[in-house]
Scaffold this motif. Structure first.
Motif, short mmCIF file in Angstrom:
data_model
loop_
_atom_site.label_atom_id
_atom_site.label_comp_id
_atom_site.label_asym_id
_atom_site.label_seq_id
_atom_site.Cartn_x
_atom_site.Cartn_y
_atom_site.Cartn_z
N THR A 156 -73.28 -0.76 -106.90
CA THR A 156 -72.37 -1.18 -105.83
C THR A 156 -71.53 -2.34 -106.35
OG1 THR A 156 -74.04 -0.57 -104.20
CG2 THR A 156 -72.21 -1.94 -103.44
N PRO A 157 -70.29 -2.08 -106.74
CA PRO A 157 -69.46 -3.15 -107.31
C PRO A 157 -69.05 -4.19 -106.28
CG PRO A 157 -68.18 -1.14 -107.05
CD PRO A 157 -69.60 -0.79 -106.72
N HIS A 158 -69.20 -5.44 -106.65
CA HIS A 158 -68.78 -6.57 -105.83
C HIS A 158 -67.82 -7.38 -106.68
CE1 HIS A 158 -70.07 -10.25 -103.18
NE2 HIS A 158 -68.76 -10.07 -103.22
N VAL A 159 -66.52 -7.32 -106.37
CA VAL A 159 -65.50 -7.93 -107.21
C VAL A 159 -64.90 -9.16 -106.55
CG1 VAL A 159 -63.62 -6.49 -106.29
CG2 VAL A 159 -63.41 -7.49 -108.58
N GLU A 160 -64.58 -10.14 -107.37
CA GLU A 160 -63.88 -11.35 -106.92
C GLU A 160 -62.73 -11.63 -107.88
OE1 GLU A 160 -67.32 -14.17 -104.82
OE2 GLU A 160 -66.36 -14.77 -106.70
N TRP A 161 -61.60 -11.99 -107.33
CA TRP A 161 -60.47 -12.49 -108.11
C TRP A 161 -60.27 -13.95 -107.73
CZ3 TRP A 161 -57.37 -10.66 -111.99
CH2 TRP A 161 -57.51 -9.31 -112.32
N ARG A 162 -60.18 -14.82 -108.73
CA ARG A 162 -60.07 -16.25 -108.47
C ARG A 162 -58.94 -16.88 -109.27
NH1 ARG A 162 -66.28 -18.10 -109.69
NH2 ARG A 162 -67.39 -16.54 -108.42
N ILE A 163 -58.50 -18.04 -108.78
CA ILE A 163 -57.67 -18.97 -109.52
C ILE A 163 -58.48 -20.24 -109.62
CG2 ILE A 163 -55.51 -20.28 -109.59
CD1 ILE A 163 -54.24 -18.13 -107.87
N GLY A 164 -59.10 -20.46 -110.76
CA GLY A 164 -60.06 -21.55 -110.87
C GLY A 164 -61.25 -21.26 -109.99
N ASP A 165 -61.55 -22.15 -109.04
CA ASP A 165 -62.64 -21.94 -108.10
C ASP A 165 -62.16 -21.36 -106.77
OD1 ASP A 165 -64.52 -22.96 -109.89
OD2 ASP A 165 -64.18 -25.02 -109.24
N GLU A 166 -60.85 -21.17 -106.64
CA GLU A 166 -60.27 -20.65 -105.40
C GLU A 166 -60.31 -19.13 -105.39
OE1 GLU A 166 -55.88 -20.30 -103.24
OE2 GLU A 166 -56.16 -21.55 -105.02
N ILE A 167 -60.87 -18.54 -104.33
CA ILE A 167 -60.94 -17.09 -104.21
C ILE A 167 -59.62 -16.54 -103.69
CG2 ILE A 167 -62.05 -15.15 -103.03
CD1 ILE A 167 -64.64 -16.64 -103.05
N VAL A 168 -59.05 -15.60 -104.44
CA VAL A 168 -57.82 -14.93 -104.04
C VAL A 168 -58.15 -13.67 -103.24
CG1 VAL A 168 -55.75 -13.74 -104.88
CG2 VAL A 168 -56.54 -15.83 -106.01
N PHE A 169 -59.13 -12.91 -103.76
CA PHE A 169 -59.53 -11.67 -103.08
C PHE A 169 -60.97 -11.34 -103.44
CE2 PHE A 169 -60.12 -7.07 -102.80
CZ PHE A 169 -59.64 -6.81 -101.53
N GLU A 170 -61.68 -10.75 -102.48
CA GLU A 170 -63.07 -10.35 -102.69
C GLU A 170 -63.33 -9.04 -101.96
OE1 GLU A 170 -67.61 -12.16 -102.07
OE2 GLU A 170 -65.84 -13.24 -101.32
N ARG A 171 -64.05 -8.12 -102.63
CA ARG A 171 -64.40 -6.85 -101.98
C ARG A 171 -65.82 -6.45 -102.33
NH1 ARG A 171 -62.42 -2.69 -99.38
NH2 ARG A 171 -60.22 -3.23 -99.64
N LEU A 172 -66.59 -6.06 -101.28
CA LEU A 172 -67.91 -5.47 -101.41
C LEU A 172 -67.94 -4.29 -100.47
CD1 LEU A 172 -70.80 -5.33 -102.44
CD2 LEU A 172 -71.44 -6.99 -100.68
N GLY A 173 -67.83 -3.08 -101.03
CA GLY A 173 -67.75 -1.88 -100.20
C GLY A 173 -66.47 -1.88 -99.38
N LYS A 174 -66.62 -1.69 -98.08
CA LYS A 174 -65.44 -1.67 -97.20
C LYS A 174 -65.04 -3.07 -96.74
CE LYS A 174 -66.21 3.00 -95.44
NZ LYS A 174 -65.05 3.53 -96.19
N GLU A 175 -65.92 -4.04 -96.95
CA GLU A 175 -65.63 -5.40 -96.53
C GLU A 175 -64.80 -6.11 -97.60
OE1 GLU A 175 -69.15 -7.51 -95.60
OE2 GLU A 175 -69.82 -6.10 -94.04
N SER A 176 -63.79 -6.84 -97.15
CA SER A 176 -62.91 -7.55 -98.07
C SER A 176 -62.50 -8.89 -97.49
CB SER A 176 -61.67 -6.72 -98.41
OG SER A 176 -60.88 -6.52 -97.24
N PHE A 177 -62.07 -9.78 -98.37
CA PHE A 177 -61.63 -11.12 -97.97
C PHE A 177 -60.38 -11.47 -98.77
CE2 PHE A 177 -61.48 -15.64 -99.11
CZ PHE A 177 -61.34 -16.21 -97.85
N GLN A 178 -59.38 -11.99 -98.07
CA GLN A 178 -58.14 -12.42 -98.70
C GLN A 178 -58.00 -13.92 -98.57
OE1 GLN A 178 -55.45 -9.98 -96.37
NE2 GLN A 178 -55.35 -8.41 -97.96
N GLY A 179 -57.73 -14.58 -99.68
CA GLY A 179 -57.64 -16.03 -99.69
C GLY A 179 -56.41 -16.54 -98.96
#
Length: 288
Positions: A156-179
């Motif tokens: 189950t891939p859990h991906v994060e994209w960051r700029i330094g320690d700041e989260i730009v985008f995160e996805r785990l399954g259908k759930e996602s977060f936009q910075g």
């Protein structure tokens, strides 16, 4: 090894920060050679004892009895002795790897005669940003920052994209977060992520988006983030491109206008010649 063990002991006991230099950031491409700057406050008549560390990891050490290289840095690091004698303690790091994307500290160790003890002084702090690819995009366009996790063994891939320690985008399954500042502009499509493609889609690119982006996969069992890719995004101004695009058609239009003017002038000249000949022949006939 005894000297190294003693040095590590003293490093954990007494570290005296002496450098007033600000935090330094160095960027390097994977496979290149990076120079992490470091300068001593004075020249030494003898070879000083200098050490470089990455976070809590030993990197390189040069002392009167030779050099030591840390695990993972064998044959890739050096502080040249002739440069060190001049007060230049910069670390040369060859064949830069994505795992070198860490925070480095340099230390110099001096012998204090009065107390017959060793004193460790922190000289410099350097952040090495390593990127494996550069992506260029124009203002207002959509950029795709590449990422591939197929080499990792996870279900189950859990991906994060960051700029330094700041989260730009995160996805785990259908759930996602936009910075913050990226709402409605970023995504890693779920169907692509399940195929091993963790590329970030960044819409409506702005000038402020130009920076270094890091992608991480969080391991299922430990939740420990594993760095996958660092991408350097360069953003081009739209106004400059329009100027460049309009310059070529403008030149072509000027050339076309000049050609039309020359053609019209030639035709007018030919017409005037025919009129002159006609008038002259008519005059001769009337006079005869």
């Amino acid at each position: 090894m005894i000297l190294l063990s003693i040095s590590i002991f003293w490093l954990s006991v007494c570290v005296y920060p002496i450098s007033a230099d600000p935090h330094i950031t160095v960027e390097a491409h994977v496979g290149s050679t990076a120079l992490l700057p470091c300068s001593l406050s004075k020249d030494f008549s003898k070879t000083p004892h200098v050490r470089w560390r990455a976070d809590n990891e030993f990197v390189f050490e040069r002392s009167f009895d030779g050099t030591h290289e840390g695990p993972g840095y064998k044959g890739r690091v050096d502080v040249p002795e002739d440069e060190l004698r001049k007060g230049n303690c910069s670390l040369v790091l060859k064949d830069v790897r994505i795992t070198d994307h860490v925070f480095y500290r340099s230390f110099v160790m001096e012998h204090v005669e009065a107390t017959n003890t060793n004193k460790i002084q922190e000289i410099n702090r350097v952040q090495l940003n390593v990127y494996s690819q550069r992506v260029s995009a124009q203002v207002g366009s959509t950029a795709v920052l590449p990422c591939d996790w197929k080499h990792l063994s996870i279900q189950t891939p859990h991906v994060e994209w960051r700029i330094g320690d700041e989260i730009v985008f995160e996805r785990l399954g259908k759930e996602s977060f936009q910075g913050e500042g990226y709402e409605g502009r970023v995504d890693v499509p779920e169907e692509e992520l399940l195929k091993g493609n963790c590329s970030l889609v960044l819409k409506n690119v702005s000038v402020t988006d130009e920076t270094l982006y890091s992608s991480y996969i969080l391991m299922t069992d430990t939740k420990k983030p594993v760095l996958v890719q660092n991408i350097k995004l360069s953003v081009r101004e739209l106004s400059e491109e329009r100027k460049d695009d309009s310059s070529a058609p403008s030149g072509e239009a000027d050339g076309m206008n000049l050609l039309i003017i020359i053609t019209v002038c030639i035709m007018c000249s030919v017409l005037l010649i025919f009129i002159a000949i006609f008038i002259w022949m008519k005059y001769r006939r009337s006079s005869s």
